[in-house]
Write an enzyme that holds these catalytic residues in place. Structure first.
Site, PDB file in Angstrom:
ATOM      1  N   HIS A 115       0.848  -1.198   0.000  1.00  0.00           N
ATOM      2  CA  HIS A 115       0.000   0.000   0.000  1.00  0.00           C
ATOM      3  C   HIS A 115       0.878   1.241   0.000  1.00  0.00           C
ATOM      4  O   HIS A 115       1.813   1.363   0.798  1.00  0.00           O
ATOM      5  CB  HIS A 115      -0.914   0.024   1.224  1.00  0.00           C
ATOM      6  CG  HIS A 115      -1.802   1.243   1.263  1.00  0.00           C
ATOM      7  ND1 HIS A 115      -2.901   1.375   0.445  1.00  0.00           N
ATOM      8  CD2 HIS A 115      -1.737   2.389   1.992  1.00  0.00           C
ATOM      9  CE1 HIS A 115      -3.492   2.537   0.670  1.00  0.00           C
ATOM     10  NE2 HIS A 115      -2.792   3.183   1.607  1.00  0.00           N
ATOM     11  N   SER A 116       0.584   2.186  -0.911  1.00  0.00           N
ATOM     12  CA  SER A 116       1.290   3.461  -1.013  1.00  0.00           C
ATOM     13  C   SER A 116       2.775   3.202  -1.253  1.00  0.00           C
ATOM     14  O   SER A 116       3.142   2.574  -2.243  1.00  0.00           O
ATOM     15  CB  SER A 116       1.032   4.298   0.242  1.00  0.00           C
ATOM     16  OG  SER A 116       1.369   5.647   0.039  1.00  0.00           O
ATOM     17  N   MET A 117       3.656   3.646  -0.360  1.00  0.00           N
ATOM     18  CA  MET A 117       5.073   3.335  -0.526  1.00  0.00           C
ATOM     19  C   MET A 117       5.285   1.838  -0.690  1.00  0.00           C
ATOM     20  O   MET A 117       6.124   1.385  -1.477  1.00  0.00           O
ATOM     21  CB  MET A 117       5.867   3.839   0.677  1.00  0.00           C
ATOM     22  CG  MET A 117       7.313   3.375   0.707  1.00  0.00           C
ATOM     23  SD  MET A 117       8.071   3.688   2.321  1.00  0.00           S
ATOM     24  CE  MET A 117       9.635   2.843   2.138  1.00  0.00           C
ATOM     25  N   ALA A 119       3.480  -0.323  -2.176  1.00  0.00           N
ATOM     26  CA  ALA A 119       3.211  -0.762  -3.548  1.00  0.00           C
ATOM     27  C   ALA A 119       4.421  -0.529  -4.427  1.00  0.00           C
ATOM     28  O   ALA A 119       4.791  -1.374  -5.257  1.00  0.00           O
ATOM     29  CB  ALA A 119       1.998  -0.022  -4.107  1.00  0.00           C
ATOM     30  N   SER A 143      -1.735  -0.954  -4.036  1.00  0.00           N
ATOM     31  CA  SER A 143      -2.846  -0.231  -3.411  1.00  0.00           C
ATOM     32  C   SER A 143      -2.424   1.193  -3.062  1.00  0.00           C
ATOM     33  O   SER A 143      -1.323   1.415  -2.559  1.00  0.00           O
ATOM     34  CB  SER A 143      -3.274  -0.980  -2.137  1.00  0.00           C
ATOM     35  OG  SER A 143      -4.170  -0.219  -1.368  1.00  0.00           O
TER      36      SER A 143
END
Length: 289
Positions: A115-117, A119, A143
């Site tokens: 998720h975010s970083m 990903a 994500s």
């Protein structure tokens, strides 16, 4: 120790530091037994957002079923690795994590979720494992992140502490109890700033796209990973890309949409296990609720 309101400008990346030798690969996977579950058809290696810890994946194993062995990753600078210096550039992080995944025997029958970083790290780790001759993940779940080639337009790591706190609050990162969330954030500011440095300094290196299928997960009110920016992940795989939208802000996966996310992930992973093993998915297969 908290950062001052006006931190010094970070130095440009220098030579990669030596971190976590192969003998200490267990530090990356503190919640995983010495030997990955040989009975699980699939391992899901999970990477948190900037400043995050493996705790955000707590209870995912129960939600995703016994056919999936959930493997949360602990990055330096937090938890049991609090005394380790966090990374501030992507290349050494991806290289060391890929080496740890390979050393632990996790680079087979695996998928990646970030998720975010997380990903972005998941993508770079997949590319690094491919470069080392290992198989690509069976599936890559990205994500709350724009596509890799779109990075380079932010400098959040240079924000003064008050502005950085405001950014996290505006993105929904303090949780339902803002007072408790602010106290936790205060302790996490240094590692959050280091993680944001990884993202802000990242520049995509052109290379062949991955071949594995991807699912790109997007929150409907995420200002830093819009639907169009998430859809752009399509350029990074020759396999299929499916975009799924969830209600909420950037941190939708820790809010009310969490159960919806886990339900959908369970379905997707069940289908993946079935496609690779031929075993029935759901309660009638290996992964009962």
């Amino acid at each position: 120790m908290l950062l001052t309101d006006r931190p010094p400008r970070p130095q440009e990346p220098g030579p990669a530091l030596t971190r976590t030798p192969t003998a200490d690969v267990d530090a990356w996977f503190p919640d995983v037994s010495a030997t990955p579950d040989p009975a699980a058809p699939l391992r899901l290696i999970c990477l948190p957002y900037a400043g995050g810890t493996p705790s955000i994946f707590r209870d995912w194993s129960a939600a995703l079923g016994s056919a999936v062995a959930v493997v949360p990753v602990l990055l330096p600078g937090r938890g049991l690795r609090i005394r380790e210096q966090p990374y501030t550039s992507m290349r050494p992080l991806a290289e060391q994590l890929a080496a740890a995944i390979a050393a632990r025997g996790l680079a087979e029958r695996y998928a990646l979720f970030g998720h975010s970083m997380g990903a972005l790290v998941a993508y770079e780790v997949a590319c690094e494992l491919r470069r080392r001759g290992f198989a690509e993940p069976a599936h890559l779940f990205v994500s709350g992140s724009k596509a890799p080639h779109l990075y380079g337009d932010r400098a959040d790591h240079l924000l003064a502490d008050p502005q950085l706190r405001d950014l996290v609050r505006d993105l929904g990162g303090l949780g339902p109890d803002e007072q408790s969330g602010e106290a936790y954030l205060e302790r996490r500011l240094p590692v959050l700033r280091a993680d944001l440095t990884v993202c802000d300094r990242y520049r995509w290196t052109p290379r062949p796209p991955l071949r594995c299928p991807m699912t790109a997960l997007c929150a409907t009110h995420d200002p830093i990973a819009t639907a169009a920016q998430v859809e752009a992940w399509r350029e990074h795989t020759t396999g299929s890309l499916l975009r799924r939208d969830f209600p909420g802000n950037h941190f939708y996966l820790t809010g009310p949409a969490r159960s919806l996310l886990l339900t959908q992930l369970r379905r997707d992973l069940d289908a993946l296990v079935h496609a690779h093993t031929g075993e029935p998915a759901g309660p009638s297969g290996r992964n009962p609720s």
